[in-house]
Scaffold this motif. Structure first.
Motif, short mmCIF file in Angstrom:
data_model
loop_
_atom_site.label_atom_id
_atom_site.label_comp_id
_atom_site.label_asym_id
_atom_site.label_seq_id
_atom_site.Cartn_x
_atom_site.Cartn_y
_atom_site.Cartn_z
N GLY A 569 0.82 -1.20 0.00
CA GLY A 569 0.00 0.00 0.00
C GLY A 569 0.85 1.25 0.00
N PRO A 570 0.22 2.41 -0.04
CA PRO A 570 0.97 3.68 -0.10
C PRO A 570 1.50 4.11 1.26
CG PRO A 570 -1.39 4.10 -0.11
CD PRO A 570 -1.23 2.62 -0.13
N TRP A 571 2.39 3.29 1.81
CA TRP A 571 3.03 3.62 3.07
C TRP A 571 4.50 3.21 2.99
CZ3 TRP A 571 -1.40 0.30 3.31
CH2 TRP A 571 -1.11 -1.05 3.20
N ASP A 572 5.28 3.57 4.02
CA ASP A 572 6.70 3.25 4.00
C ASP A 572 6.89 1.74 3.89
OD1 ASP A 572 7.30 5.86 4.25
OD2 ASP A 572 7.70 5.82 6.40
N ASP A 573 7.78 1.32 2.99
CA ASP A 573 8.10 -0.09 2.74
C ASP A 573 6.91 -0.88 2.22
OD1 ASP A 573 10.74 0.30 3.64
OD2 ASP A 573 10.13 -0.03 5.72
N GLY A 574 5.87 -0.18 1.76
CA GLY A 574 4.69 -0.89 1.25
C GLY A 574 4.59 -0.87 -0.26
N GLU A 575 5.62 -0.37 -0.93
CA GLU A 575 5.54 -0.20 -2.37
C GLU A 575 5.80 -1.48 -3.16
OE1 GLU A 575 8.08 2.95 -3.51
OE2 GLU A 575 6.91 4.51 -2.50
N SER A 595 4.39 -5.00 -7.24
CA SER A 595 4.50 -3.72 -6.55
C SER A 595 3.19 -2.95 -6.61
CB SER A 595 5.62 -2.86 -7.17
OG SER A 595 5.39 -2.66 -8.55
N TRP A 596 2.95 -2.17 -5.58
CA TRP A 596 1.76 -1.33 -5.54
C TRP A 596 1.88 -0.25 -6.60
CZ3 TRP A 596 -0.16 3.59 -4.59
CH2 TRP A 596 -1.49 3.67 -4.22
N ALA A 597 0.83 -0.04 -7.38
CA ALA A 597 0.95 0.88 -8.53
C ALA A 597 0.22 2.20 -8.31
CB ALA A 597 0.41 0.19 -9.79
N ASP A 598 -1.10 2.12 -8.03
CA ASP A 598 -1.85 3.38 -8.00
C ASP A 598 -3.26 3.09 -7.51
OD1 ASP A 598 -2.43 6.01 -8.28
OD2 ASP A 598 -2.08 6.12 -10.44
N ALA A 600 -7.31 3.47 -8.44
CA ALA A 600 -8.24 3.61 -9.56
C ALA A 600 -9.62 3.75 -8.94
CB ALA A 600 -8.19 2.40 -10.48
N GLY A 601 -10.00 4.99 -8.66
CA GLY A 601 -11.21 5.21 -7.88
C GLY A 601 -10.97 4.73 -6.46
N ASN A 602 -11.83 3.83 -6.00
CA ASN A 602 -11.64 3.25 -4.67
C ASN A 602 -10.84 1.94 -4.72
OD1 ASN A 602 -13.13 5.27 -3.36
ND2 ASN A 602 -15.06 4.24 -3.88
N ASP A 603 -10.40 1.57 -5.89
CA ASP A 603 -9.68 0.31 -6.09
C ASP A 603 -8.17 0.57 -6.07
OD1 ASP A 603 -9.28 -2.32 -6.48
OD2 ASP A 603 -9.95 -2.38 -8.57
N GLU A 604 -7.42 -0.46 -5.69
CA GLU A 604 -5.97 -0.38 -5.70
C GLU A 604 -5.42 -1.25 -6.83
OE1 GLU A 604 -4.03 -0.62 -1.68
OE2 GLU A 604 -6.10 -1.01 -1.07
N LEU A 605 -4.44 -0.74 -7.53
CA LEU A 605 -3.81 -1.48 -8.62
C LEU A 605 -2.40 -1.88 -8.23
CD1 LEU A 605 -4.85 0.60 -11.76
CD2 LEU A 605 -6.03 -1.33 -10.70
N ALA A 606 -1.97 -3.00 -8.76
CA ALA A 606 -0.59 -3.46 -8.57
C ALA A 606 -0.01 -3.81 -9.93
CB ALA A 606 -0.53 -4.66 -7.63
N SER A 607 1.31 -3.76 -10.01
CA SER A 607 2.02 -4.14 -11.23
C SER A 607 2.80 -5.42 -10.95
CB SER A 607 2.97 -3.03 -11.65
OG SER A 607 3.73 -3.41 -12.78
N THR A 608 2.72 -6.37 -11.87
CA THR A 608 3.39 -7.65 -11.65
C THR A 608 4.81 -7.61 -12.20
OG1 THR A 608 2.61 -8.59 -13.74
CG2 THR A 608 1.19 -8.85 -11.81
#
Length: 783
Positions: A569-575, A595-598, A600-608
């Motif tokens: 998540g968007p916190w320290d060491d959470g990327e 890795s946590w990406a961004d 999208a509205g209320n949703d969270e995206l990750a990149s593989t």
């Protein structure tokens, strides 16, 4: 020491020394295990106020020590204990396990560390709360008999009879036995995965085994007394924290030994810790319930896993079932790799009978006055009632009135059987990575002809070694008689990776022709072979990299498939992070980086990102080239990763409308080349389509199912289920909840995406009957 190790050592000990060039980001794979041990001792002396370079090297050394197994010279062992004394004096605490692990992996004669050991024990015994009790006992044994007696006396004070019994059992052992036993069980196994070899010596010690049974029976006696009202009920107070630790150790030893008295004890202890004797929604000991499940993750048995599932259905606390579900996923994965006990099923008085003219299954009958209860096991267990041989729709009123105990007993039995069956299916599928092999005689009586297991087992394809190196594949559901073979002939589950394409096609055709639905995907199972690109990258795979996924959905899938991962998540060491799973009975580990990406509205995206494999060597994980990973382990691991990406990718989200890089990825991946799972879907469709009433309107074209409607022609992507319309290639958005299958279609395996594709095909084949205006507007816009 080699050059790098020497420079790192100087950095850790000299505040004025700094690294230069590549050494600023040291590659500790160039450092030997013995050098790593010396570096770790030095790193422990580096404090939070040390220069940045020293702290950077310290963190790198500690990370390497977690991944590898350092070794220690006698001098490094001595310095380790001296360092622990310094940390106790400076900070009030030091991790005694570090000292014990150093001694365990000492490369020479053990040094005399009695003085620092005595100092450490005396310091700990002065504390109000004694932490790491087992490690403390082990260190006390190194300090001498007098120190050990003082430690046992202090640790036995005000802890109750269970813990006092454990301390007495340990104190009665010879010094060598004490050190061996305590070095094994002294770790904090709540947070570190246990391996059988680390507990074997404890499980082979008769005195500790005897204590284990006494302790667990005493615990069950206490919960019985609470339920009977002999001990006042207090929520979560049935056992102290120290008792829970001792009981957890005892249970692991008994589970590793697979003691025959355990199933009866589970039937007493688990309801006792999970259900209040009142109507309260609290538990007598939530902590012990979770400790039992953690023990099941370490050394599962089918009886324990099934008992946990049964309790999970009855516990009243709102949050506990959800937590148990998460923990059970890991227990299932571990059970699948414990082949010696995983497939064991009780018969529970069931007999094998023909069921409604179909294949035989398990049946149990009980009489209740003029009525008869019938528990039938096919894919699952069901309870029905009859009178004079005629089935009834529900429980008869006289039975509810006069035989309530029997009704409850049979309903509980159905739950227990279904828990056993769920455990069996997971164990069978998980056995692929260990290439589990069973003796034919046992397999025939305890699986293929077992009244509970037979309907599941007989729908799977098995291989029997009828001659050395010659395996014959059989599907018991279609074979009236099992083949003749010696009782000791090896039997294993068939896997398409070990078969030629012709045989795979034949089995798939047979399943469709006979309408045989397998308990899990076997004949249509995807296989993943090493690609040229992976041979080039050598130690990692980019096959599933660079995808954008719905992160929380993927995180939930990690748990469901028995993978371990920290929450990003968007916190320290959470990327950035990695999901991992151990396979092949703990011999291999797969890691999936993401890795946590961004938002999208209320949703969270990750990149593989990459997939990597590690082999356990001498108690530590070592990264391995992909070419050295056993093919079945590689295929099964990559199958999971494909599932994670395929199910959670935004490319499979028909509602995706965001712009920017996410939209670019959606347009590129939503109609991309098929993955292995989508290819298996295509092969299934080749066989299913000719049998459908819309067959004349459907055809397969590469990666698409083409459906000819009256208004337009539609191309449904077999990976994402996204739809393009001809002739202009415009996108058609259909939200899955609005689709209808227009009749039940037989599928040889469970696949939500395949069901979705077929439901869209049925809808679009009759596009003139669509009433949903949002769909019609899209269709007519370019028609």
């Amino acid at each position: 020491m080699n050059r790098l190790a020497a420079r790192l050592m100087r950095t850790l000990t000299d505040p004025d020394f700094t690294l230069e060039g590549d050494d600023r980001h040291p590659d500790l794979s160039q450092v030997s295990d013995e050098e790593l041990g010396s570096l770790l001792v030095a790193a422990l002396r580096v404090g939070a106020s040390a220069p940045h370079t020293m702290r950077t090297v310290r963190f790198a050394v500690e990370d390497a020590a977690r991944e590898r197994q350092p070794r220690y010279t006698p001098d490094a062992c001595r310095r380790m204990f001296e360092t622990l004394v310094e940390k106790c004096q400076e900070r009030g605490w030091a991790d005694l396990d570090l000292g014990l692990r150093a001694l365990e992996h000492c490369t020479g004669p053990l040094p005399d560390i009695s003085e620092p050991a005595r100092t450490l024990v005396e310091f700990r015994l002065e504390q109000d709360t004694v932490r790491q009790p087992y490690a403390l006992l082990a260190v006390a044994g190194l300090a001498g008999e007098e120190t050990l007696r003082a430690a046992v006396q202090r640790l036995s004070r005000d802890v109750g009879p269970i813990v006092a019994d454990e301390m007495a059992a340990i104190a009665g052992l010879a010094p060598a036995e004490q050190e061996t036993l305590l070095s094994e069980i002294g770790q904090d196994h709540r947070f570190l995965p246990s391996l059988p070899h680390t507990w074997r010596r404890s499980a082979d010690n008769p005195a500790y085994v005897a204590f284990a049974r006494r302790a667990l029976e005493a615990a069950a006696d206490r919960t019985d007394a609470i339920r009977a009202g002999e001990i006042p009920y207090r929520a979560d107070k049935a056992f102290t924290d120290r008792e829970i630790i001792s009981l957890g150790q005892a249970l692991r030893v008994a589970l590793l030994r697979d003691e025959p008295w355990l199933p009866e004890l589970f039937d007493r202890l688990l309801p006792g810790v999970a259900l209040a004797p009142t109507t309260a929604k609290t538990l007598p000991s939530q902590a012990l319930l979770y400790e039992v499940v953690r023990a099941a993750q370490d050394f599962p048995t089918p009886e324990l896993v099934s008992a946990i599932r049964t309790v999970r259905r009855t516990v009243r606390h709102a949050g506990v079932p959800k937590q148990l579900d998460k923990m059970l996923k890991k227990a299932d994965a571990a059970l699948a790799e414990r082949a010696d006990v995983a497939l064991r099923l009780p018969r529970l008085e069931f007999e094998t009978e023909s069921i409604s003219g179909s294949a035989a299954g398990g049946v149990l009958r009980r009489t209740a006055g003029d009525y008869q209860a019938v528990v039938t096991v096919t894919e699952t267990a069901t309870l029905t009632w009859e009178k004079d041989g005629r089935p009834l729709r529900s429980v008869p009123a006289p039975v509810r009135r006069d035989h309530p105990a029997l009704v409850k007993e049979l309903r509980d039995l159905v739950k227990r059987v279904n828990a056993h069956l769920a455990t069996l299916v997971r164990a069978l599928e998980g056995g692929f990575t260990v290439d589990a092999v069973h003796p034919y005689g046992w397999w025939r009586t305890e699986l293929a002809e077992h009244p509970l297991a037979r309907t599941l087992v007989r729908r799977l394809i098995w291989e029997i070694e009828i001659a050395p190196g010659e395996w014959r594949a059989v599907l018991p559901e279609t074979d009236e008689h099992l083949p003749a073979a010696p009782d000791d002939a090896p039997v294993r589950l068939w896997h398409p990776l070990r078969s030629d394409r012709g045989a795979v096609r034949a089995w798939r055709d047979l399943l469709i022709e006979r309408h045989i639905r397998q308990p899990f995907k076997q004949a249509f199972r995807e296989i993943y072979l090493l690609t040229p690109a992976e041979e080039e990258t050598r130690t990692y795979s980019n096959r599933f990299a660079a995808h954008l996924v719905h992160y929380r959905r993927m995180f939930a899938l990690f748990r469901a498939r028995g993978w371990k991962s920290g929450l990003l998540g968007p916190w320290d060491d959470g990327e950035a992070g990695e999901a991992e799973r151990t396979l092949a009975a703990g011999k291999w580990r797969v890691r999936f980086f993401h890795s946590w990406a961004d938002w999208a509205g209320n949703d969270e995206l990750a990149s593989t990102d990459q997939v990597r494999f590690d082999r356990r060597t001498e108690g530590a994980w070592r990264e391995a080239p992909l070419a050295e990973v056993p093919p079945l382990v590689f295929s099964e691991a990559m199958r999971d990763v494909d599932l994670f990406v395929g199910v959670t990718s935004i490319a499979a989200d028909p509602d995706w409308t965001d712009a920017g890089p996410g939209r670019t990825y959606w347009e590129r991946s939503g109609f991309a080349e098929l993955t292995a799972s989508a290819e298996a879907r295509r092969e299934a469709l080749e066989r299913i389509l000719p049998r459908l009433k819309i067959a004349e309107r459907c055809s397969l074209d590469g990666r698409f199912l083409v459906v000819a409607g009256d208004l337009r022609t539609y191309r449904i992507h077999l990976g994402s289920a996204n739809i393009l319309m001809e002739p202009d290639g415009s996108y058609l958005c259909i939200v899955p909840a609005r689709a209808s299958s227009n009749g039940k279609v037989f599928l040889p395996f469970e696949d939500d995406r395949l069901s979705l594709i077929l439901s869209k095909a049925f809808l679009l084949a009759a596009d003139t009957k669509i009433t949903d205006e949002s769909i019609l507007m899209q269709i007519k816009r370019g028609a």
